[in-house]
Design a protein around this motif. Sequence first.
Motif, mmCIF file in Angstrom:
data_model
loop_
_atom_site.group_PDB
_atom_site.id
_atom_site.type_symbol
_atom_site.label_atom_id
_atom_site.label_comp_id
_atom_site.label_asym_id
_atom_site.label_seq_id
_atom_site.Cartn_x
_atom_site.Cartn_y
_atom_site.Cartn_z
ATOM 1 N N SER A 93 56.555 52.189 20.456
ATOM 2 C CA SER A 93 55.384 51.489 20.993
ATOM 3 C C SER A 93 54.542 52.373 21.898
ATOM 4 N N THR A 94 55.054 53.574 22.180
ATOM 5 C CA THR A 94 54.315 54.461 23.074
ATOM 6 C C THR A 94 54.740 55.905 22.852
ATOM 7 N N THR A 95 53.975 56.814 23.409
ATOM 8 C CA THR A 95 54.345 58.226 23.394
ATOM 9 C C THR A 95 55.034 58.541 24.712
ATOM 10 N N LEU A 96 56.288 58.958 24.634
ATOM 11 C CA LEU A 96 57.075 59.234 25.836
ATOM 12 C C LEU A 96 56.743 60.604 26.419
ATOM 13 N N ARG A 97 56.475 61.551 25.544
ATOM 14 C CA ARG A 97 56.221 62.923 25.986
ATOM 15 C C ARG A 97 55.360 63.611 24.946
ATOM 16 N N ASP A 98 54.366 64.339 25.408
ATOM 17 C CA ASP A 98 53.509 65.050 24.466
ATOM 18 C C ASP A 98 53.112 66.403 25.043
ATOM 19 N N THR A 99 53.822 67.446 24.585
ATOM 20 C CA THR A 99 53.494 68.815 24.984
ATOM 21 C C THR A 99 52.979 69.621 23.796
ATOM 22 N N MET A 100 52.729 68.920 22.680
ATOM 23 C CA MET A 100 52.242 69.605 21.481
ATOM 24 C C MET A 100 50.874 70.243 21.762
ATOM 25 N N ILE A 101 50.634 71.412 21.200
ATOM 26 C CA ILE A 101 49.346 72.082 21.339
ATOM 27 C C ILE A 101 48.313 71.305 20.529
ATOM 28 N N GLN A 102 47.277 70.840 21.193
ATOM 29 C CA GLN A 102 46.304 69.969 20.566
ATOM 30 C C GLN A 102 45.204 70.766 19.849
ATOM 31 N N GLY A 103 44.384 70.041 19.089
ATOM 32 C CA GLY A 103 43.284 70.675 18.389
ATOM 33 C C GLY A 103 42.291 71.286 19.361
ATOM 34 N N LYS A 104 41.802 72.483 19.034
ATOM 35 C CA LYS A 104 40.825 73.205 19.850
ATOM 36 C C LYS A 104 41.343 73.505 21.259
ATOM 37 N N GLU A 105 42.655 73.580 21.409
ATOM 38 C CA GLU A 105 43.225 73.836 22.740
ATOM 39 C C GLU A 105 43.635 75.290 22.911
ATOM 40 N N ASN A 106 43.411 75.814 24.116
ATOM 41 C CA ASN A 106 43.960 77.096 24.542
ATOM 42 C C ASN A 106 45.137 76.792 25.462
ATOM 43 N N ARG A 107 46.342 77.076 25.007
ATOM 44 C CA ARG A 107 47.523 76.817 25.832
ATOM 45 C C ARG A 107 47.988 78.125 26.478
ATOM 46 N N THR A 108 48.141 78.104 27.793
ATOM 47 C CA THR A 108 48.558 79.293 28.540
ATOM 48 C C THR A 108 49.965 79.091 29.090
ATOM 49 N N ILE A 109 50.834 80.068 28.837
ATOM 50 C CA ILE A 109 52.220 80.009 29.330
ATOM 51 C C ILE A 109 52.474 81.213 30.223
ATOM 52 N N HIS A 110 52.980 80.945 31.420
ATOM 53 C CA HIS A 110 53.236 82.000 32.396
ATOM 54 C C HIS A 110 54.724 82.360 32.415
ATOM 55 N N TYR A 111 54.994 83.656 32.483
ATOM 56 C CA TYR A 111 56.370 84.148 32.558
ATOM 57 C C TYR A 111 56.525 84.984 33.820
ATOM 58 N N ASP A 112 57.461 84.578 34.665
ATOM 59 C CA ASP A 112 57.716 85.310 35.913
ATOM 60 C C ASP A 112 58.618 86.508 35.630
ATOM 61 N N TYR A 113 58.016 87.527 35.099
ATOM 62 C CA TYR A 113 58.749 88.736 34.730
ATOM 63 C C TYR A 113 57.783 89.904 34.849
ATOM 64 N N LYS A 114 58.139 90.880 35.642
ATOM 65 C CA LYS A 114 57.267 92.026 35.876
ATOM 66 C C LYS A 114 57.456 93.072 34.788
ATOM 67 N N LEU A 115 56.388 93.325 34.064
ATOM 68 C CA LEU A 115 56.444 94.321 33.008
ATOM 69 C C LEU A 115 56.264 95.724 33.558
ATOM 70 N N LYS A 116 56.924 96.676 32.902
ATOM 71 C CA LYS A 116 56.814 98.079 33.295
ATOM 72 C C LYS A 116 56.286 98.910 32.129
ATOM 73 N N LYS A 117 55.853 100.101 32.451
ATOM 74 C CA LYS A 117 55.344 101.001 31.429
ATOM 75 C C LYS A 117 56.444 101.274 30.409
ATOM 76 N N GLY A 118 56.099 101.166 29.127
ATOM 77 C CA GLY A 118 57.070 101.384 28.056
ATOM 78 C C GLY A 118 57.671 100.101 27.518
ATOM 79 N N ASP A 119 57.437 98.993 28.202
ATOM 80 C CA ASP A 119 57.950 97.707 27.726
ATOM 81 C C ASP A 119 57.228 97.259 26.465
ATOM 82 N N LYS A 120 57.961 96.528 25.625
ATOM 83 C CA LYS A 120 57.383 95.929 24.424
ATOM 84 C C LYS A 120 57.663 94.432 24.450
ATOM 85 N N VAL A 121 56.618 93.635 24.264
ATOM 86 C CA VAL A 121 56.758 92.183 24.265
ATOM 87 C C VAL A 121 56.587 91.663 22.840
ATOM 88 N N ASP A 122 57.618 90.975 22.344
ATOM 89 C CA ASP A 122 57.576 90.374 21.009
ATOM 90 C C ASP A 122 57.431 88.862 21.146
#
Length: 369
Positions: A303-332
Motif C-alpha cells: 500500500s506504500t513505498t517503504l524505502r526508495d533509494t533507486m536512481i531516478q530519471g534525469k537524476e545525478n546521484r553523488t556518492i561520497h567515500y571517506d578515503y584519501k587517494l594517493k598518487k598511483g592509486d587506481k579506482v575501479d
Amino acid sequence: MKYILFSLLLSLSLNANDKTRDYSSSEDCKDCHTQIYNEFSGSMHTHSTPQKDPIHKAVWDRHPQNLKANRYGCGKCHTPTADNLNDMKTKGKKAPPMMDNATHQAGISCAYCHRIEGIELHKKSNTNIMADKEKNFFGTRTTHIDSPYHGITTEGNTHIKNGNVCIGCHSHKRNKHGLNVCSTNIDNEMDGSNCVSCHMPKVKGTVSIMNETPTHTYHGFAGAHSDSDMLTQYVDITMKKDNSKFIVNINNKISHALLLHPLRTAVLKVSVTRGQYIQKMKDEIFVRVIGHNGKPAMPWVASTTLRDTMIQGKENRTIHYDYKLKKGDKVDIVLGWYLVNPKALKELGLENEDVATKFTEFKKESFSF
C-alpha cells in the motif's frame, strides 16, 4: 433487464482490445525476417509466461488470482494473444496459463505488437487497441516492398514511430490500494529518445530476405535481463578526488528510474588498488521497497513505498567515500544489478535460480591518479 444491459456493456468493454483473437504465429515470420526472429526468440517478450520465466513464476505461484481464482489476470500483457484472454480478465472465470496451449506460450508475439493501432490511457493500467485486419502490420520504414504474405501500413499510426507502442503495458501498474507498483513514465513524456529508440536501436543486418537493408530495428529488447550493454550510453559514471575523500557521480540521462520493477536491486561496487593491495569500499545499494503496515509485501498487497533509494530519471546521484587517494592509486567502479533483491530470494524460493542470483555488470569505469 438492467443486469442484461450491464453484462452487455461489460462484454463490450472487455473486448475493446480483443477485436479478433486470430493472430499469426511468430514462427510465420521466421523464414523472411530471420535475424529479427532470432533476436525476438531469445527475448523476454518470448519468455513472458510463468512456464518460461522462473522469476515471474515465483511471483505467480503466490498470487491470489492463482491460489484462489485460478485466473491469469496477468495475461493482459503477458499472454495477450491467448485464445481465452477475455476469460483470463473476467472475475468468476477459470483461465490459468497453460503450457500445452500454443496461444498462451506465444508470449508477446510479433503479430500482436505490430497490430497495435491505439492506446487507451487509464489510471490503473493502459489498454492496447488492436487493428481489426488480420495479417496487416504497422511498421516504421518509409520505403518497403509489397509483401505477398502480409500487408504493411507505415502511415497514420504514430505509436511505433514515437515509441508509445510500448506504453499499453509498460507505462504503469496500480494495485487495489492505488500504489503505482511499476512505472516507466506515468505522464508518457518523451523528449527525443523513447522506448523504441533506446531499447530497440538500429543494428546491422537486413530487415528481411526479400528487402535487403543495411540495418534493422533490434528485436531482442535490450533491458535488465539481456543486452544491457546497448543502454550504457544513457548512464555516465564520473569521479573526482577531494582532499581526504573522493566522489563518484552517476548521471542517469533517461526519463525513468534506472530499474523499474520493485524486485530489482542496483549496486555500485567501488574498489581502490594501491600497489598489491585492494581496498573494497562498502557497496552502495539502490532499491525501491514496497510494503504494507511497515513491512515489505508482494505487489498486490503493498500500500506504500517503504524505502526508495533507486536512481531516478534525469537524476545525478553523488556518492561520497571517506578515503584519501594517493598518487598511483587506481579506482575501479562497477554499476550493476540483481533481478531479484537478495533479501527476497528465500521467500520466493529462488535461491538456486541463476537468473535471480546473478549479478549483472552494467557499466564499468576505471580512474588512475
